[in-house]
Design a protein around this motif. Structure first.
Motif, PDB file in Angstrom:
ATOM      1  N   ASP A   1      37.056   1.601  30.620  1.00  0.00           N
ATOM      2  CA  ASP A   1      36.422   0.277  30.677  1.00  0.00           C
ATOM      3  C   ASP A   1      37.459  -0.814  30.427  1.00  0.00           C
ATOM      4  OD1 ASP A   1      34.592  -1.768  30.770  1.00  0.00           O
ATOM      5  OD2 ASP A   1      33.792  -1.405  28.765  1.00  0.00           O
ATOM      6  N   PHE A   2      38.318  -0.578  29.456  1.00  0.00           N
ATOM      7  CA  PHE A   2      39.390  -1.528  29.134  1.00  0.00           C
ATOM      8  C   PHE A   2      40.353  -1.681  30.307  1.00  0.00           C
ATOM      9  CE2 PHE A   2      43.690  -1.981  27.080  1.00  0.00           C
ATOM     10  CZ  PHE A   2      43.565  -3.314  26.748  1.00  0.00           C
ATOM     11  N   LEU A   3      40.719  -0.564  30.932  1.00  0.00           N
ATOM     12  CA  LEU A   3      41.620  -0.607  32.082  1.00  0.00           C
ATOM     13  C   LEU A   3      40.951  -1.264  33.284  1.00  0.00           C
ATOM     14  CD1 LEU A   3      43.158   2.962  31.738  1.00  0.00           C
ATOM     15  CD2 LEU A   3      44.398   0.797  31.506  1.00  0.00           C
ATOM     16  N   GLN A   4      39.653  -1.033  33.456  1.00  0.00           N
ATOM     17  CA  GLN A   4      38.934  -1.697  34.540  1.00  0.00           C
ATOM     18  C   GLN A   4      38.911  -3.206  34.324  1.00  0.00           C
ATOM     19  OE1 GLN A   4      35.155  -0.135  36.585  1.00  0.00           O
ATOM     20  NE2 GLN A   4      34.337  -1.674  35.211  1.00  0.00           N
ATOM     21  N   ALA A   5      38.764  -3.635  33.063  1.00  0.00           N
ATOM     22  CA  ALA A   5      38.823  -5.065  32.758  1.00  0.00           C
ATOM     23  C   ALA A   5      40.199  -5.631  33.105  1.00  0.00           C
ATOM     24  CB  ALA A   5      38.502  -5.300  31.285  1.00  0.00           C
ATOM     25  N   LYS A   6      41.263  -4.867  32.843  1.00  0.00           N
ATOM     26  CA  LYS A   6      42.615  -5.289  33.227  1.00  0.00           C
ATOM     27  C   LYS A   6      42.713  -5.462  34.744  1.00  0.00           C
ATOM     28  CE  LYS A   6      45.556  -3.193  29.637  1.00  0.00           C
ATOM     29  NZ  LYS A   6      46.718  -2.290  29.461  1.00  0.00           N
ATOM     30  N   CYS A   7      42.118  -4.532  35.480  1.00  0.00           N
ATOM     31  CA  CYS A   7      42.162  -4.610  36.944  1.00  0.00           C
ATOM     32  C   CYS A   7      41.428  -5.846  37.448  1.00  0.00           C
ATOM     33  CB  CYS A   7      41.554  -3.343  37.554  1.00  0.00           C
ATOM     34  SG  CYS A   7      42.513  -1.843  37.240  1.00  0.00           S
TER      35      CYS A   7
ATOM     36  N   LEU B   1      47.175   8.860  33.322  1.00  0.00           N
ATOM     37  CA  LEU B   1      45.720   8.796  33.207  1.00  0.00           C
ATOM     38  C   LEU B   1      45.138  10.182  32.935  1.00  0.00           C
ATOM     39  CD1 LEU B   1      43.293   6.904  33.358  1.00  0.00           C
ATOM     40  CD2 LEU B   1      43.195   7.298  35.814  1.00  0.00           C
ATOM     41  N   CYS B   2      45.681  11.197  33.585  1.00  0.00           N
ATOM     42  CA  CYS B   2      45.189  12.562  33.370  1.00  0.00           C
ATOM     43  C   CYS B   2      45.544  13.057  31.975  1.00  0.00           C
ATOM     44  CB  CYS B   2      45.773  13.498  34.429  1.00  0.00           C
ATOM     45  SG  CYS B   2      45.091  13.227  36.085  1.00  0.00           S
ATOM     46  N   ALA B   3      46.704  12.662  31.474  1.00  0.00           N
ATOM     47  CA  ALA B   3      47.074  13.056  30.112  1.00  0.00           C
ATOM     48  C   ALA B   3      46.087  12.489  29.103  1.00  0.00           C
ATOM     49  CB  ALA B   3      48.486  12.576  29.805  1.00  0.00           C
ATOM     50  N   LEU B   4      45.603  11.293  29.373  1.00  0.00           N
ATOM     51  CA  LEU B   4      44.609  10.675  28.498  1.00  0.00           C
ATOM     52  C   LEU B   4      43.248  11.347  28.650  1.00  0.00           C
ATOM     53  CD1 LEU B   4      44.119   8.190  26.576  1.00  0.00           C
ATOM     54  CD2 LEU B   4      43.437   6.929  28.619  1.00  0.00           C
ATOM     55  N   ALA B   5      42.899  11.718  29.877  1.00  0.00           N
ATOM     56  CA  ALA B   5      41.569  12.257  30.155  1.00  0.00           C
ATOM     57  C   ALA B   5      41.405  13.683  29.662  1.00  0.00           C
ATOM     58  CB  ALA B   5      41.286  12.185  31.659  1.00  0.00           C
TER      59      ALA B   5
ATOM     60  N   ALA C   1      36.702  12.396  22.115  1.00  0.00           N
ATOM     61  CA  ALA C   1      37.772  12.163  23.092  1.00  0.00           C
ATOM     62  C   ALA C   1      37.218  11.578  24.382  1.00  0.00           C
ATOM     63  CB  ALA C   1      38.517  13.461  23.377  1.00  0.00           C
ATOM     64  N   GLN C   2      36.076  12.093  24.844  1.00  0.00           N
ATOM     65  CA  GLN C   2      35.506  11.582  26.091  1.00  0.00           C
ATOM     66  C   GLN C   2      34.963  10.164  25.920  1.00  0.00           C
ATOM     67  OE1 GLN C   2      33.046  13.943  28.531  1.00  0.00           O
ATOM     68  NE2 GLN C   2      34.602  15.524  28.770  1.00  0.00           N
ATOM     69  N   PHE C   3      34.381   9.895  24.749  1.00  0.00           N
ATOM     70  CA  PHE C   3      33.927   8.523  24.499  1.00  0.00           C
ATOM     71  C   PHE C   3      35.114   7.559  24.478  1.00  0.00           C
ATOM     72  CE2 PHE C   3      33.153   5.178  21.278  1.00  0.00           C
ATOM     73  CZ  PHE C   3      32.196   4.452  21.962  1.00  0.00           C
ATOM     74  N   ASN C   4      36.184   7.944  23.787  1.00  0.00           N
ATOM     75  CA  ASN C   4      37.376   7.094  23.742  1.00  0.00           C
ATOM     76  C   ASN C   4      37.992   6.936  25.133  1.00  0.00           C
ATOM     77  OD1 ASN C   4      37.146   6.737  20.972  1.00  0.00           O
ATOM     78  ND2 ASN C   4      38.417   8.524  20.508  1.00  0.00           N
ATOM     79  N   PHE C   5      37.955   8.003  25.933  1.00  0.00           N
ATOM     80  CA  PHE C   5      38.461   7.928  27.305  1.00  0.00           C
ATOM     81  C   PHE C   5      37.644   6.940  28.131  1.00  0.00           C
ATOM     82  CE2 PHE C   5      37.955   9.699  31.682  1.00  0.00           C
ATOM     83  CZ  PHE C   5      39.189   9.303  32.172  1.00  0.00           C
TER      84      PHE C   5
END
Length: 802
Positions: free
Chosen positions: A279-285, A121-125, A270-274
């Protein structure tokens, strides 16, 4: 993968449900565009990222709020010297502020560095540099209501200050005019208003000729006209100038922000995509929480092993009903699972094909769709409703043949459509392919259809592909039982009610239950009797045998379920006992350590003498040793069967040493045995002896035959069995010698020794005196005496332990 299979397995419905859990339009679009991955590393990275994010959401308490899309902003930033609109800058502020909050929560609060628990997650952020200047600018210049602040620039602050003064001046003049000429009765409202950026009075239309001025507009009803008295004309002209200056200054601020955004466009993107990814990961959760799902780790060498799998859409339907009140919200996860009956879909390591048989409406097609849909979801990095111990191999292609595929427009029958699609993918099959066949070959002559189905399964085995098949063909059922690499399974029915149980029994086949299903769905009795007669005439009725197998299988499944529940109870009980033991052990060691520190502090503060400190430390060590030995003996007495019959010459295990030895003599009256262990002969209690095959670790006794370890009190204890029986203290200071003597006796106690030799030398006798004084106060010492002259005389002391 085949999109045709995605439609048949209803993968798109899962994506629609996932998109509904996203809070932003961009997150929903990303969810709908999701496709299964074919790269093993990427699949497992997505699974790890999901698990990390789920933990982070819980630990941090962060929750994504709705945010606007910035797609239009990136198009504008590509144009040189473009000035962003205020609404666009406001959208930028929402995105950057929320992203900055998430980034701060991803840093360790103590060190300020990237949190080590969330590497993916940090690598993405933190893949790009943060747009700090743009964020500071939009936060400084924009207020929470989306307007530019006065302090956005000094010039803007001056202009707006003059505008406020002008407004106050205008208000004062209007009141003076109304009071002087008594025109309050002519006004529709007590307050002035703005029309075309000019201050006007809301004058009643029938009084418009009473006051001199300019009419700018009328209300929709025509009862009010917006009237500018002549005394306000000069003020309004100044107002227009100030408004023009205000717009100019606001544009300068927006140009400044636009320039910063263009310079930091990569970071903003990058921050918008993050944020979209979050949001996508929260939907998965949310999806995982809806059906208690887990992310599967795909392993190239794994076999199909889905434990307590539920069809994702059926599981989601329970969650959606719960949301609208059709299902009680008080249902636990186990109760939700029981509504959608879980099944195990497993193949052994040497098996590639699963053939499912059994009655109509028993759940065969659901089994096929469950495996296919879970395979697609897991390879897309989505959580799936299975137990955490489940596994799947890498499946780069999923092909499904389910349902009626005939087409009147294309003059294609069901059988022809299946054959055409199968022929299209046949040469593409490999070890990473999954083929799902629902009653393949049923649309033609039964004998030829069954033969063709067997040949297809042979081809699947040759390509080492995976397959799952539902069938009613008797020959295919026999094939499943006899063919190497194929496993048979049957859906179960209640033997009494003939209703489906929606469970699978493995390594057996099932009856089709056609007549029972027809009866349950209202077919006339006369038709059913005729069918039974024809079935008897054909002589091919094996339903009685298969029903018997079904009854046995149901009984077996119930027994297995009962055993699993008992096993779960035992695991929970063991976990509680282990937790209790750990807490008691920690409490004991903490108490001993606390007492030891207390004694040392008293000695350092000269509250007790050196000799008294040694005595109390020895008592503390003895307490610890006695506690450990009593626990070991208690465990031993519980584990050893008192009714065992030992024989002379038998090889046994001496539990305190965890060593094998030969039983030389047996004294049943005293409950003792004489053993020979590695040349050493000794008498021991029968409760310390076990038959060969038992060991210290097996019966729960602490294994004392371990190398030197460091206890939690900081005292190093040598617990080796073969340590020397003699301690030489000659030439050492009294305090060092006493310390070594205490550790030596501790080791002897733990190792089960009874007699020790202490060499202190003759000399002046001072060291011998200190040793004897210590031995008198040591609780574990039963007696001690000087050795005989031939053994060392007064230079050696023989110690006997309790």
């Amino acid at each position: 993968m085949q999109k045709r299979a995605w439609e048949l397995l209803e993968f798109n419905k899962v994506l629609k449900c996932l998109s509904s859990y996203a809070v932003s339009e961009s997150g929903a679009k990303k969810a709908l565009a999701l496709e299964p991955f074919t790269d093993l590393i990427q699949i497992n990275r997505e699974s790890s990222l999901f698990e990390e994010t789920r933990t982070w959401f819980v630990e941090s308490g962060f929750k994504i709020q709705d945010f606007p899309s910035l797609d239009f902003l990136f198009k504008q930033l590509s144009i040189p010297h473009f000035c962003l609109e205020l609404e666009t800058v406001w959208a930028l502020r929402i995105v950057l502020t929320q992203a900055a909050k998430a980034l701060n929560l991803l840093k360790d609060p103590k060190t300020g560095e990237v949190h080590p628990l969330y590497p993916n997650l940090c690598a993405l952020a933190f893949a790009f540099e943060n747009p700090k200047q743009t964020l500071q600018a939009v936060q400084r210049c924009l207020s929470d209501d989306g307007t530019l602040k006065d302090e956005a620039s000094p010039a803007l602050s001056l202009v707006r200050g003059e505008l406020r003064q002008l407004h106050q001046q205008c208000t004062r003049k209007v009141k003076e005019f109304a009071n002087t000429y008594n025109i309050a009765q002519y006004l529709q409202d007590e307050f002035m208003t703005l029309s075309s950026d000019r201050y006007v009075l809301p004058l009643k239309t029938n009084f418009k000729g009473r006051v001199q001025g300019i009419i700018h507009d009328y209300s929709q009803t025509g009862e009010t006209c917006y009237f500018e008295p002549f005394f306000l004309v000069e003020i309004n002209n100044r107002l227009q100038e100030l408004k023009r200056e205000e717009r100019s200054e606001e544009r300068k601020v927006l140009l400044y922000i636009s320039k910063l955004a263009q310079e930091e466009s990569l970071g903003i993107s990058a921050q918008f995509n993050f944020l979209v990814e979050l949001d996508f990961l929260q939907a998965k959760c949310v999806l995982a929480a809806a059906f208690d799902g887990h992310a599967l780790t795909i392993d190239q060498d794994a076999s199909i092993n889905l434990i307590e799998a539920r069809h994702p859409l059926l599981a989601l339907s329970i969650a959606s009903k719960e949301g609208v009140g059709e299902t009680p919200k008080t249902l636990s996860l186990n109760q939700k699972r029981s509504i959608v009956q879980p099944i195990d879909l497993t193949l052994n390591s040497d098996q590639r094909v699963l053939v499912v048989s059994g009655g109509n409406a028993g759940g065969k097609t659901v089994c096929l769709k469950t495996l296919g849909l879970i395979a697609l979801m897991s390879h897309a990095g989505l959580p799936v409703p299975v137990k955490g111990s489940s596994s799947l191999p890498l499946l780069t292609a999923v092909h499904a043949f389910i349902g009626d595929e005939q087409s009147l427009e294309d003059s294609v029958s069901t059988f022809t459509a299946q054959i055409e699609h199968l022929a299209g993918i046949w040469n593409k099959l490999d070890a990473s392919s999954l083929i799902i066949l629902d009653e393949f070959g049923a649309g033609t002559d039964p004998a030829q259809g069954a033969a063709l189905a067997q040949a297809v399964l042979d081809g699947i085995l040759e390509q080492k592909s995976y397959g799952i098949v539902a069938t009613h063909f008797p020959s295919l059922k026999a094939y499943a039982l006899a063919q190497q690499g194929v496993r048979a399974a049957s859906v179960l029915f209640d033997p009494n009610t003939k209703r489906p149980l929606f469970r699978l029994a493995y390594d057996q086949v099932g009856s089709s239950q056609a007549l029972d299903v027809a009866k349950a769905h209202g077919l006339p009795e006369s038709v059913l009797k005729k069918a039974e007669q024809y079935l008897l005439l054909s002589g091919e009725d094996s339903s009685a045998l298969l029903e018997r197998l079904n009854t046995v299988a149901v009984s077996k499944e119930l027994e297995i379920e009962t055993l699993k529940k008992e096993q779960l109870k035992l695991k929970e009980r063991r976990a509680k006992l282990e937790d209790s033991f750990k807490k008691e052990k920690e409490a004991l060691f903490n108490k001993i350590q606390e007492d030891a520190h207390k004694i040392l502090h008293q000695w350092r503060d000269n509250k007790i003498s050196h000799k008294q400190a040694l005595k109390e430390l020895a008592q503390a060590r003895t307490t610890l040793a006695n506690t450990d030995l009593s626990s070991a003996n208690s465990a031993s007495s519980k584990s050893v069967d008192n009714n065992r019959q030992f024989k002379v010459g038998q090889t046994v295990v001496y539990l305190p040493w965890d060593k094998k030895g030969e039983l030389l003599e047996l004294d049943t009256r005293k409950a003792k045995a004489r053993l020979e262990i590695n040349g050493v002969r000794l008498w021991v209690g029968l409760d310390q002896v076990a038959e060969l095959g038992s060991s210290v670790s097996n019966i729960g006794i602490v294994n004392t035959a371990q190398p030197k370890t460091q206890s939690s009190t900081g005292i190093s204890v040598n617990t080796e069995i073969n340590f020397a029986l003699t301690l030489d203290l000659r030439g050492k200071r009294a305090d060092v010698a006493i310390s070594e003597l205490a550790q030596f006796i501790d080791s002897a106690i733990v190792s089960g020794r009874n007699e020790l030799e202490i060499i202190h030398g003759r000399g002046t006798g001072a060291l011998r005196k200190e040793v004897h004084l210590f031995l008198k106060t040591f609780p574990a010492v039963k007696s001690f005496n000087l050795a005989n002259e031939d053994q060392g005389g007064d230079g050696k002391t023989i110690v006997v332990l309790r």
